[in-house]
Scaffold this motif. Structure first.
Motif, PDB file in Angstrom:
ATOM      1  N   UNK A   1      27.249  47.395 -34.272  1.00  0.00           N
ATOM      2  CA  UNK A   1      26.598  48.235 -33.271  1.00  0.00           C
ATOM      3  C   UNK A   1      26.342  49.633 -33.833  1.00  0.00           C
ATOM      4  N   UNK A   2      27.282  50.154 -34.606  1.00  0.00           N
ATOM      5  CA  UNK A   2      27.102  51.496 -35.164  1.00  0.00           C
ATOM      6  C   UNK A   2      25.900  51.551 -36.094  1.00  0.00           C
ATOM      7  N   UNK A   3      25.739  50.497 -36.918  1.00  0.00           N
ATOM      8  CA  UNK A   3      24.578  50.445 -37.801  1.00  0.00           C
ATOM      9  C   UNK A   3      23.291  50.372 -36.990  1.00  0.00           C
ATOM     10  N   UNK A   4      23.311  49.600 -35.895  1.00  0.00           N
ATOM     11  CA  UNK A   4      22.117  49.507 -35.044  1.00  0.00           C
ATOM     12  C   UNK A   4      21.785  50.865 -34.438  1.00  0.00           C
ATOM     13  N   UNK A   5      22.805  51.594 -33.944  1.00  0.00           N
ATOM     14  CA  UNK A   5      22.554  52.921 -33.381  1.00  0.00           C
ATOM     15  C   UNK A   5      21.908  53.837 -34.422  1.00  0.00           C
ATOM     16  N   UNK A   6      22.405  53.751 -35.663  1.00  0.00           N
ATOM     17  CA  UNK A   6      21.844  54.596 -36.728  1.00  0.00           C
ATOM     18  C   UNK A   6      20.390  54.246 -37.001  1.00  0.00           C
ATOM     19  N   UNK A   7      20.090  52.937 -36.997  1.00  0.00           N
ATOM     20  CA  UNK A   7      18.709  52.496 -37.223  1.00  0.00           C
ATOM     21  C   UNK A   7      17.789  52.910 -36.074  1.00  0.00           C
TER      22      UNK A   7
ATOM     23  N   UNK B   1      14.182  44.818 -35.276  1.00  0.00           N
ATOM     24  CA  UNK B   1      15.062  45.475 -34.312  1.00  0.00           C
ATOM     25  C   UNK B   1      14.436  45.466 -32.921  1.00  0.00           C
ATOM     26  N   UNK B   2      13.140  45.814 -32.851  1.00  0.00           N
ATOM     27  CA  UNK B   2      12.451  45.822 -31.562  1.00  0.00           C
ATOM     28  C   UNK B   2      12.441  44.431 -30.941  1.00  0.00           C
ATOM     29  N   UNK B   3      12.226  43.429 -31.791  1.00  0.00           N
ATOM     30  CA  UNK B   3      12.177  42.066 -31.278  1.00  0.00           C
ATOM     31  C   UNK B   3      13.556  41.627 -30.760  1.00  0.00           C
ATOM     32  N   UNK B   4      14.610  42.005 -31.489  1.00  0.00           N
ATOM     33  CA  UNK B   4      15.963  41.647 -31.059  1.00  0.00           C
ATOM     34  C   UNK B   4      16.312  42.327 -29.735  1.00  0.00           C
ATOM     35  N   UNK B   5      15.928  43.590 -29.600  1.00  0.00           N
ATOM     36  CA  UNK B   5      16.184  44.301 -28.344  1.00  0.00           C
ATOM     37  C   UNK B   5      15.416  43.668 -27.192  1.00  0.00           C
ATOM     38  N   UNK B   6      14.154  43.321 -27.452  1.00  0.00           N
ATOM     39  CA  UNK B   6      13.350  42.687 -26.409  1.00  0.00           C
ATOM     40  C   UNK B   6      13.934  41.338 -26.009  1.00  0.00           C
ATOM     41  N   UNK B   7      14.373  40.559 -27.011  1.00  0.00           N
ATOM     42  CA  UNK B   7      14.934  39.241 -26.746  1.00  0.00           C
ATOM     43  C   UNK B   7      16.210  39.328 -25.909  1.00  0.00           C
ATOM     44  N   UNK B   8      16.967  40.416 -26.106  1.00  0.00           N
ATOM     45  CA  UNK B   8      18.239  40.571 -25.393  1.00  0.00           C
ATOM     46  C   UNK B   8      18.144  41.561 -24.244  1.00  0.00           C
ATOM     47  N   UNK B   9      16.919  41.789 -23.734  1.00  0.00           N
ATOM     48  CA  UNK B   9      16.689  42.693 -22.594  1.00  0.00           C
ATOM     49  C   UNK B   9      17.351  44.058 -22.799  1.00  0.00           C
TER      50      UNK B   9
ATOM     51  N   UNK C   1      19.984  44.812 -24.524  1.00  0.00           N
ATOM     52  CA  UNK C   1      21.434  44.791 -24.770  1.00  0.00           C
ATOM     53  C   UNK C   1      21.687  45.012 -26.263  1.00  0.00           C
ATOM     54  N   UNK C   2      22.179  46.191 -26.604  1.00  0.00           N
ATOM     55  CA  UNK C   2      22.330  46.554 -28.015  1.00  0.00           C
ATOM     56  C   UNK C   2      23.415  45.749 -28.718  1.00  0.00           C
ATOM     57  N   UNK C   3      24.457  45.431 -27.988  1.00  0.00           N
ATOM     58  CA  UNK C   3      25.541  44.650 -28.596  1.00  0.00           C
ATOM     59  C   UNK C   3      25.038  43.273 -29.019  1.00  0.00           C
ATOM     60  N   UNK C   4      24.286  42.612 -28.114  1.00  0.00           N
ATOM     61  CA  UNK C   4      23.757  41.293 -28.436  1.00  0.00           C
ATOM     62  C   UNK C   4      22.690  41.370 -29.521  1.00  0.00           C
ATOM     63  N   UNK C   5      21.865  42.432 -29.470  1.00  0.00           N
ATOM     64  CA  UNK C   5      20.831  42.602 -30.499  1.00  0.00           C
ATOM     65  C   UNK C   5      21.461  42.775 -31.875  1.00  0.00           C
ATOM     66  N   UNK C   6      22.528  43.578 -31.942  1.00  0.00           N
ATOM     67  CA  UNK C   6      23.229  43.776 -33.220  1.00  0.00           C
ATOM     68  C   UNK C   6      23.810  42.462 -33.724  1.00  0.00           C
TER      69      UNK C   6
END
Length: 399
Positions: free
Chosen positions: A385-391, A363-371, A373-378
């Motif tokens: 996106x809802x699952x990502x917010x929960x995580x 998750x951290x790597x996906x967020x870093x890769x997408x600056x 951006x939670x939508x792109x990370x998800x």
């Protein structure tokens, strides 16, 4: 309406038997009031089939323009989803300064399309089951049920049967939604349709921007058909449009096509491009592949630990002169050279690394890769996106 007319009306391209079976089911069940469960990967067109079912039903003329309500269950925060679906009365909660209709009441007399139904929280699954069984809703803050007449078409890209088995989805709700199921095959199961779709999308771009159409060489056509298309029709459409707009050369060769097929897993490379090109193409593996591989390493690492222990025993016996007849036990694991880059000393040596640790790192790597951006990370992690917010809340990640 016959299948050919249906395909023309909804701009559906392809002649695969599984696709034709799905279309036939949709048109046959449309006039009924049965609840429908549409299954298939993301990007296969489940929303199009919800329109086919509604617009060929007796509900199509009800409240024209509001007869079909589409709801993405995975995109609504868990704290507000009940109000979004069933509405609320004035004063039901802080900020509720007026009563508001929910999606079910808006769709009264028509059809509601519940996309990503597998992401619905368990508490809401109970309430949705009551709505389906009793035909009534209770807005948040109210104690008075309201009768509604709504047909439900649900869709999911998760293995819903597995979710039922694991207790993540109610079995009674599954059977209530699944009065009839429609399966939409991914592109890799309908390879012969891929060139047809490519030609359709490229022709649309050529007509829109008044430019010559692009054509594929035979090798490029084969390469296109062998590509796994994890994003299905949506991904194929995006890539086709990119090629048609960007490339000045209108005859597309494998060398050109390869630049746009960015998510080719290493183990699939030999089937897609000539052997001499494999190392160069392999360097294009993106963080998405690294994330997916990282999340799937658990079982393989456990198997390797057992084999490493066996090897240690063998070395010890050899060191003491007792290993002459030592045989390694049989193992189903076959080490692949492309996995070597993922077997870092950190992963192998740290016995405490577990699924939660790897999930948090991914998750951290996906967020870093997408600056951030939670939508792109998800999207990269193949979760909502809802699952990502929960995580993020679960792992106390504040990005």
């Amino acid at each position: 309406m016959d299948i050919q007319t249906l395909k023309q009306r909804y701009d559906i391209i392809g002649n695969d038997p599984k696709l034709l079976m799905a279309l036939n089911k949709a048109i046959q069940v449309a006039p009924t009031n049965l609840s429908i469960l549409i299954t298939g990967e993301s990007g296969v067109g489940k929303d199009v089939f919800s329109r086919i079912i509604h617009e060929n039903s007796t509900r199509k003329h009800v409240r024209q323009g509001r007869g079909l309500i589409s709801v993405n269950c995975g995109a609504i925060p868990e704290g507000t989803i009940e109000s979004e679906l069933f509405g609320h009365v004035k004063g039901a909660f802080t900020g509720a300064d007026r009563s508001r209709k929910g999606y079910f009441e808006e769709a009264d007399g028509g059809t509601i399309f519940l996309d990503e139904i597998g992401e619905l929280p368990l508490a809401m699954q109970v309430k949705l089951l009551r709505v389906l069984e009793n035909g009534e809703i209770i807005p948040v803050g109210s104690s008075t049920p309201q009768k509604i007449d709504v047909r439900v078409v649900a869709a999911t890209n998760v293995d819903i049967v597995r979710a039922v088995r694991e207790g993540r989805f109610r079995e009674d709700l599954y059977y209530r939604l699944n009065q009839l199921s429609i399966y939409l095959p991914p592109l890799r199961e309908r390879k012969e349709d891929i060139p047809l779709l490519f030609r359709k999308f490229s022709s649309d771009v050529a007509e829109k921007y008044h430019m010559p159409p692009i054509v594929l060489t035979e090798d490029a056509r084969t390469m296109l058909m062998n590509y796994p298309w994890y994003g299905n029709v949506r991904e194929l459409k995006n890539i086709t449009e990119q090629i048609a707009v960007v490339e000045t050369e209108r005859t597309i060769t494998p060398d050109i096509l390869q630049n746009y097929l960015a998510y080719i897993p290493a183990e699939r490379m030999p089937a897609l491009v000539p052997e001499a090109q494999t190392p160069a193409a392999a360097s294009q593996i993106t963080d998405r592949e690294l994330l997916l591989k990282a999340l799937s390493m658990g079982q393989m690492i456990n198997e390797m630990r057992g084999e490493i222990n066996d090897l240690r025993q063998m070395v010890q016996q050899l060191a003491t002169g007792n290993g002459k007849n030592y045989q390694l036990p049989n193992s189903n694991y076959q080490f692949r050279p492309q996995d070597e880059e993922f077997l870092t000393p950190e992963i192998i040596e740290d016995e405490s690394v577990n699924l939660e640790d790897r999930e948090r790192r991914a998750i951290l790597r996906a967020l870093d890769h997408n600056q951030g951006n939670r939508k792109q990370a998800a999207a990269d992690l193949h979760i909502s996106e809802r699952t990502l917010y929960r995580k993020l809340k679960e792992y106390n990640i504040s990005e």
